[in-house]
Each structure stands twice: as C-alpha cells, then as structure tokens.
Design a protein around this motif. Sequence first.
Motif, PDB file in Angstrom:
ATOM      1  N   SER A  89       0.845  -1.194   0.000  1.00 37.76           N
ATOM      2  CA  SER A  89       0.000   0.000   0.000  1.00 37.76           C
ATOM      3  C   SER A  89       0.881   1.244   0.000  1.00 37.76           C
ATOM      4  N   THR A  90       0.522   2.224  -0.797  1.00 40.36           N
ATOM      5  CA  THR A  90       1.332   3.443  -0.882  1.00 40.36           C
ATOM      6  C   THR A  90       0.833   4.543   0.038  1.00 40.36           C
ATOM      7  N   ASP A  91      -0.022   4.201   0.975  1.00 34.62           N
ATOM      8  CA  ASP A  91      -0.503   5.178   1.948  1.00 34.62           C
ATOM      9  C   ASP A  91       0.690   5.740   2.726  1.00 34.62           C
ATOM     10  N   PRO A  92       1.024   7.025   2.558  1.00 37.94           N
ATOM     11  CA  PRO A  92       2.199   7.590   3.198  1.00 37.94           C
ATOM     12  C   PRO A  92       2.101   7.637   4.723  1.00 37.94           C
ATOM     13  N   CYS A  93       0.900   7.456   5.261  1.00 35.63           N
ATOM     14  CA  CYS A  93       0.720   7.515   6.716  1.00 35.63           C
ATOM     15  C   CYS A  93       0.902   6.143   7.379  1.00 35.63           C
ATOM     16  N   ARG A  94       1.023   5.132   6.606  1.00 37.76           N
ATOM     17  CA  ARG A  94       1.125   3.799   7.192  1.00 37.76           C
ATOM     18  C   ARG A  94       2.534   3.556   7.707  1.00 37.76           C
ATOM     19  N   THR A  95       2.677   2.520   8.511  1.00 33.10           N
ATOM     20  CA  THR A  95       3.994   2.135   9.002  1.00 33.10           C
ATOM     21  C   THR A  95       4.335   0.734   8.500  1.00 33.10           C
ATOM     22  N   ILE A  96       5.626   0.444   8.520  1.00 32.64           N
ATOM     23  CA  ILE A  96       6.122  -0.843   8.051  1.00 32.64           C
ATOM     24  C   ILE A  96       6.714  -1.595   9.234  1.00 32.64           C
ATOM     25  N   SER A  97       6.306  -2.826   9.413  1.00 27.96           N
ATOM     26  CA  SER A  97       6.857  -3.662  10.477  1.00 27.96           C
ATOM     27  C   SER A  97       8.165  -4.282   9.994  1.00 27.96           C
ATOM     28  N   GLU A  98       8.927  -4.820  10.922  1.00 29.42           N
ATOM     29  CA  GLU A  98      10.170  -5.476  10.499  1.00 29.42           C
ATOM     30  C   GLU A  98       9.872  -6.706   9.651  1.00 29.42           C
ATOM     31  N   GLU A  99       8.748  -7.353   9.894  1.00 31.04           N
ATOM     32  CA  GLU A  99       8.391  -8.519   9.086  1.00 31.04           C
ATOM     33  C   GLU A  99       8.243  -8.137   7.615  1.00 31.04           C
ATOM     34  N   VAL A 100       7.581  -7.023   7.349  1.00 32.51           N
ATOM     35  CA  VAL A 100       7.429  -6.560   5.966  1.00 32.51           C
ATOM     36  C   VAL A 100       8.787  -6.153   5.405  1.00 32.51           C
ATOM     37  N   TRP A 101       9.571  -5.425   6.212  1.00 30.21           N
ATOM     38  CA  TRP A 101      10.915  -5.021   5.780  1.00 30.21           C
ATOM     39  C   TRP A 101      11.744  -6.238   5.387  1.00 30.21           C
ATOM     40  N   GLN A 102      11.691  -7.276   6.197  1.00 28.05           N
ATOM     41  CA  GLN A 102      12.473  -8.480   5.900  1.00 28.05           C
ATOM     42  C   GLN A 102      11.960  -9.169   4.638  1.00 28.05           C
ATOM     43  N   SER A 103      10.676  -9.088   4.396  1.00 29.22           N
ATOM     44  CA  SER A 103      10.142  -9.693   3.162  1.00 29.22           C
ATOM     45  C   SER A 103      10.641  -8.938   1.935  1.00 29.22           C
ATOM     46  N   TRP A 104      10.764  -7.603   2.049  1.00 27.00           N
ATOM     47  CA  TRP A 104      11.344  -6.820   0.958  1.00 27.00           C
ATOM     48  C   TRP A 104      12.800  -7.220   0.733  1.00 27.00           C
ATOM     49  N   MET A 105      13.540  -7.294   1.817  1.00 30.17           N
ATOM     50  CA  MET A 105      14.965  -7.612   1.728  1.00 30.17           C
ATOM     51  C   MET A 105      15.193  -9.028   1.213  1.00 30.17           C
ATOM     52  N   ALA A 106      14.255  -9.924   1.518  1.00 33.17           N
ATOM     53  CA  ALA A 106      14.382 -11.303   1.048  1.00 33.17           C
ATOM     54  C   ALA A 106      14.384 -11.370  -0.480  1.00 33.17           C
ATOM     55  N   LYS A 107      13.651 -10.461  -1.124  1.00 31.16           N
ATOM     56  CA  LYS A 107      13.622 -10.444  -2.590  1.00 31.16           C
ATOM     57  C   LYS A 107      14.966 -10.008  -3.164  1.00 31.16           C
ATOM     58  N   ILE A 108      15.618  -9.078  -2.486  1.00 35.71           N
ATOM     59  CA  ILE A 108      16.958  -8.662  -2.920  1.00 35.71           C
ATOM     60  C   ILE A 108      17.947  -9.792  -2.680  1.00 35.71           C
ATOM     61  N   LEU A 109      17.812 -10.447  -1.540  1.00 33.94           N
ATOM     62  CA  LEU A 109      18.675 -11.587  -1.215  1.00 33.94           C
ATOM     63  C   LEU A 109      18.536 -12.686  -2.265  1.00 33.94           C
ATOM     64  N   ALA A 110      17.302 -12.956  -2.664  1.00 37.64           N
ATOM     65  CA  ALA A 110      17.060 -14.003  -3.661  1.00 37.64           C
ATOM     66  C   ALA A 110      17.729 -13.677  -4.983  1.00 37.64           C
ATOM     67  N   ALA A 111      17.786 -12.402  -5.317  1.00 31.58           N
ATOM     68  CA  ALA A 111      18.379 -11.993  -6.596  1.00 31.58           C
ATOM     69  C   ALA A 111      19.902 -11.968  -6.551  1.00 31.58           C
TER      70      ALA A 111
END
Length: 242
Positions: A89-111
């Motif tokens: 979601s691109t809602d600028p008011c939302r927050t990101i948990s570490e779980e979501v952050w790690q899921s993003w980073m996992a995609k970079i790790l996979a590549a």
Amino acid sequence: ADAFLAWLYLPAPEESIAPEAAVPEIAPPTCRICDFPYAKSVSHELFTMLDPDDSKAVEYIVCVHAMNIIGASLPSTVFNIKDIVTNESTDPCRTISEEVWQSWMAKILAALGEEDFVAVCRRSVAEVRKLPTSTRVQTRWNPWFDIDFNDLGTCKCRIPEVEHRAITLQQLQMLRAFFLNFADDQGVLTGWWDRFNRIDCIYGAALNLHQLVDWVVFPATAPYRCSFVELVGTRHEQRTSW
C-alpha cells in the motif's frame, strides 16, 4: 552466559573446510531470509537504524527512502527497487513492520545471494544512517558495520567435535585486549553503547557478557557461521585440560 556458551560451541558443518575454499551461499529464486542468518542479522540492523525508538514500526516513506538507497547499490541487471515497494500500500501515513521489511529484503537476497546482499547493505549503511532524525542513530556505532574483527581471526579451521572447542587463556586475553583497544582515557569504549538497556556508554572494566556477545561474538562469527573458538583458533582441536 548460556547465550555466549551456545554460540561458543555452535556445531560446525559436517565437513571441515577453510573459509577460503568455501563456496558462498546463493539464495534460490525465492527464499526465506530466516534461512540465511547472517543476511537476516544485517537486514535487521538496518531496520533498527530506521527505528531509533524501538517501536517495531517505521514510517512507510522512510522505509521507501532506505530501499531506494539500497537500490542505488544494486547491479543494473537486478530488478528495479520499485518492483518491491509498489506491491505494498502506498498510503504515506502507514507504518512498516520489520516482518514486511524483511520480506522486501528477502527479494533482494534471492536476486543477489548472501555474499553480494551483505556487500550491498554495507555500501548503503552511511546513507541509511542519515534518514532518522535522531542524532543518536547518526553518531552511534553499530557492531555489525563499524568494527573490523579481522584482528581476532578469520576462522582458519573447523573443529567438528564440540568437546574439542575449549578456549585457551591466551585466546581470552586476546579477546580482552581487543575490546580494551577501544577504551579512551576514562575507560569508556569509544562508540560502544548498551543496546539492550539503551545506555549511552560502556566502560571496558564493566563490560558484561551480554554486551560482549552483542558487540563481538555474534557479529564476528556470523560471516563464517562458526563458534568463537573456531574464529580465533588455528588448530583442528583444542582439548580440555582438567
């Protein structure tokens, strides 16, 4: 003490190989970052820089800025970083948990695979550190990025048998000399701070086991997935003398 001993006697891989001959782990096309402890720890440390209040949640826009910094260090052949963050979601008011952050980073790790992933994170630290408004984050050291542990050792050998990983007095003295090398005239370890209790400084004479593990044992051994004795040792066994 249990945490230190558990890491000190961490079981080694079945095969004894020198790190120079080891083949870097390559992440599969899809991967779980938890299967790569070193990469997960490095990613976690980046997230903590964005979360100086330890709230476990970071503003979405701050995380996007951080991902763009990381993306600038990616090889041109790798996907655009927007392909990761725009799936959320691109809602600028939302927050990101570490779980979501790690899921993003996992995609970079996979590549990239673990070795290149860690290298990209290290290249991004200086700029990521500037994102939080907290000056403490910008000036405080981080043991995973700001300390060179090569003087301690580089895991030249593996010790398959746990009971043969006794630590020597000389190795303990070397460990003591290593952290006291950071002490200033007042005995304060320059750049070090208690990351558990949020205390701004650590005195070398008062360094406790939890702080030692946090600042030395974990970050020094993580790249090699070895015990501390294997990191500093030069023999294939160190038997206990009773």
